[in-house]
Design an enzyme around this catalytic site. Sequence first.
Site, PDB file in Angstrom:
ATOM      1  N   HIS A 190       0.804  -1.208   0.000  1.00 43.24           N
ATOM      2  CA  HIS A 190       0.000   0.000   0.000  1.00 43.24           C
ATOM      3  C   HIS A 190       0.843   1.266   0.000  1.00 43.24           C
ATOM      4  CE1 HIS A 190      -3.461  -2.596   0.679  1.00 43.24           C
ATOM      5  NE2 HIS A 190      -4.034  -1.657  -0.032  1.00 43.24           N
ATOM      6  N   GLU A 430      -2.956 -10.340 -34.535  1.00 48.38           N
ATOM      7  CA  GLU A 430      -1.544  -9.945 -34.559  1.00 48.38           C
ATOM      8  C   GLU A 430      -0.728 -10.809 -35.506  1.00 48.38           C
ATOM      9  OE1 GLU A 430       0.213 -10.264 -30.648  1.00 48.38           O
ATOM     10  OE2 GLU A 430      -0.947 -12.044 -30.163  1.00 48.38           O
ATOM     11  N   ASP A 454       3.250  -7.166 -32.861  1.00 46.97           N
ATOM     12  CA  ASP A 454       3.563  -8.405 -33.568  1.00 46.97           C
ATOM     13  C   ASP A 454       3.098  -8.355 -35.017  1.00 46.97           C
ATOM     14  OD1 ASP A 454       5.037 -10.110 -31.871  1.00 46.97           O
ATOM     15  OD2 ASP A 454       3.280 -10.348 -30.608  1.00 46.97           O
TER      16      ASP A 454
HETATM   17  C1  PEP Z   1       1.163  -6.747 -29.806  1.00 45.73           C
HETATM   18  O1  PEP Z   1       1.773  -7.696 -30.300  1.00 45.73           O
HETATM   19  O2  PEP Z   1       0.882  -5.703 -30.420  1.00 45.73           O
HETATM   20  C2  PEP Z   1       0.732  -6.796 -28.395  1.00 45.73           C
HETATM   21  C3  PEP Z   1      -0.045  -5.884 -27.889  1.00 45.73           C
HETATM   22  O3  PEP Z   1       1.209  -7.804 -27.633  1.00 45.73           O
HETATM   23  P1  PEP Z   1       2.713  -7.896 -27.059  1.00 45.73           P
HETATM   24  O4  PEP Z   1       3.380  -6.589 -27.314  1.00 45.73           O
HETATM   25  O5  PEP Z   1       2.583  -8.239 -25.617  1.00 45.73           O
HETATM   26  O6  PEP Z   1       3.262  -9.024 -27.876  1.00 45.73           O
HETATM   27 MG    MG Z   2       1.793  -9.644 -29.382  1.00 42.86          MG
END
Ligand code: PEP
Ligand code: MG
Length: 547
Positions: A190, A430, A454
């Site tokens: 906290h 993605e 991604d």
């Molecule tokens: C992405 O791939 O855009 C995403 C939000 O996931 P991460 O960045 O965790 O792979």
């Molecule tokens: Mg991702």
Amino acid sequence: MQVVTGKSVLNGIAVGKIKVYKAPKFEISEKTVDDAQVEMELGRFEAARLAAIDQQNELHDRAVESAGEESAEIFSVHAMLLDDEDLVDAVNEIISEEKHTAEYAVKTAFDNQAKVFAEMEDAYFRARSADIIDIENAVLGVLLGMDLGSKQGGEPAILVADDLAPSETVRLDKSLLLGMITKEGSLNSHTAILARSMNLPALVQCQEISDDWDGHEVIIDGYNACAYIDPNDDLRKNLLARKIEDDKQRALLQELKGRTNTTIDGTKINVYANIGGPSDIEAVKLNDAGGVGLFRSEFVYLNSSTAPTEEQQFAAYKEAVEALAPKLVIIRTCDIGADKQVDYMNLDREENPALGYRAIRICLTRRDFFKTQLRALLRAAAYGNLAIMFPMIISAAELNECRKILDICRNDLISEGKKVGDVQVGIMVETPAAVFCADELAENCDFFSIGTNDLTQYICAIDRQNAKLEPFADTHHPAVLRAIRMTVEAGHRHGIWVGICGELGADLSLTESFLRMGIDELSVNPTSVLPLRKKIRSIDLSKPQEQ
Ligand code: PEP
Ligand code: MG
């Protein structure tokens, strides 16, 4: 100059002189009293307990003013703990049966209770051990007539301490407090939550703190989780410039809180926040996000040395949905693998980890591991507004399989008599495959959230981890923007909403384009919520877009 590291409570810069803060020390002997004095000791304890409850209520009111109702709640919990029958009985028993003083009885009974909490598996309950010590000190302070008031000195300073109990933090004079560095304390404590809601840069778990620092200059760099003792001139100049930028942003935040994300022509969209766990809840509230668009649940796994149990996960998810209800909290199932590795998963080294055994691919082949998370999510859904989102999906068959396993978990929980909640089910878009199969995918889910991080890496074949490729990376690549548009159109054809939770969602130079594509939601880092709101409110979709 000395550089020390810790865990950062808040992204921010603090500059000031160090004040080493010492917690009050109580000397309590194992003295006994004679029979005649037992009643008196019982009476002393009762009076001190009631006075401590009054103090907690006062601290609550003070914290409401400085840090808000949510953060102040801990003091109501303290007052309730001081009324806990078992704890009160334990103290009274030590006084009446073992004939000890009220001080000794309080110390023994409260320490025992703190130890029970400290040994619990659940991180939340472990953190409550500090709360018991805090109220123990409050009762002992009254019994011994000690002033637990501020020991921070008369000048603005950055406090350095072994640990700071919530009551100590809230008693501090905020106008003299520039930041904090502690040796102990978790990001979930906290004190950390209070620091965050007071907008104070702070480092916890900084092992190197020293009494010799008293009076020296320090700069806390919350962005990099480090502090510089006696910083050199260049560093001071750079970090002060960053601080000025931060202060400007903060002023902007205040102005936009409570407003809607509506364009000049009246188009409304949702602006949500991306978080890594319950410790970010305060940031979601502080920045007035409409919900959580991406809870990266793998951080619950990365923060653990063994696979988190159903109960541990349930506690983390429940904490988030309950704290933010009725706002929507979208929890992405475990996206481990590639750049996010944990030893206990025993994943093989791979030639192409980004194209490898990761995320949903692990979950669909390690079913029990997957089910543990889905059960925790369905149970947590009973406490608020939760959505489940599957990462790295490439086909309708995969999504169907995920949904089947989810149904099995729901039926199992119901037949075990466990409470479950309704959930929206969505996917991260993605992968290029998900973009091209968006129509089929949209038929079997409630929303799409586009993971542009991604998606960009896979569309452009550019490893997002490889700094050498930066000159080749174009985050505004037309292929990526076209893929986003195609996804929005496919989603809308099937009546589902579409958002973006990758970093591109916070790119203000693209906000207008996203709105014109018809995007329904943007989920961004909590500190980007209000700048994005400002941008949205400046856009007029009834006019042609300026090139
Ligand atoms: C992405 O791939 O855009 C995403 C939000 O996931 P991460 O960045 O965790 O792979
Ligand atoms: Mg991702």
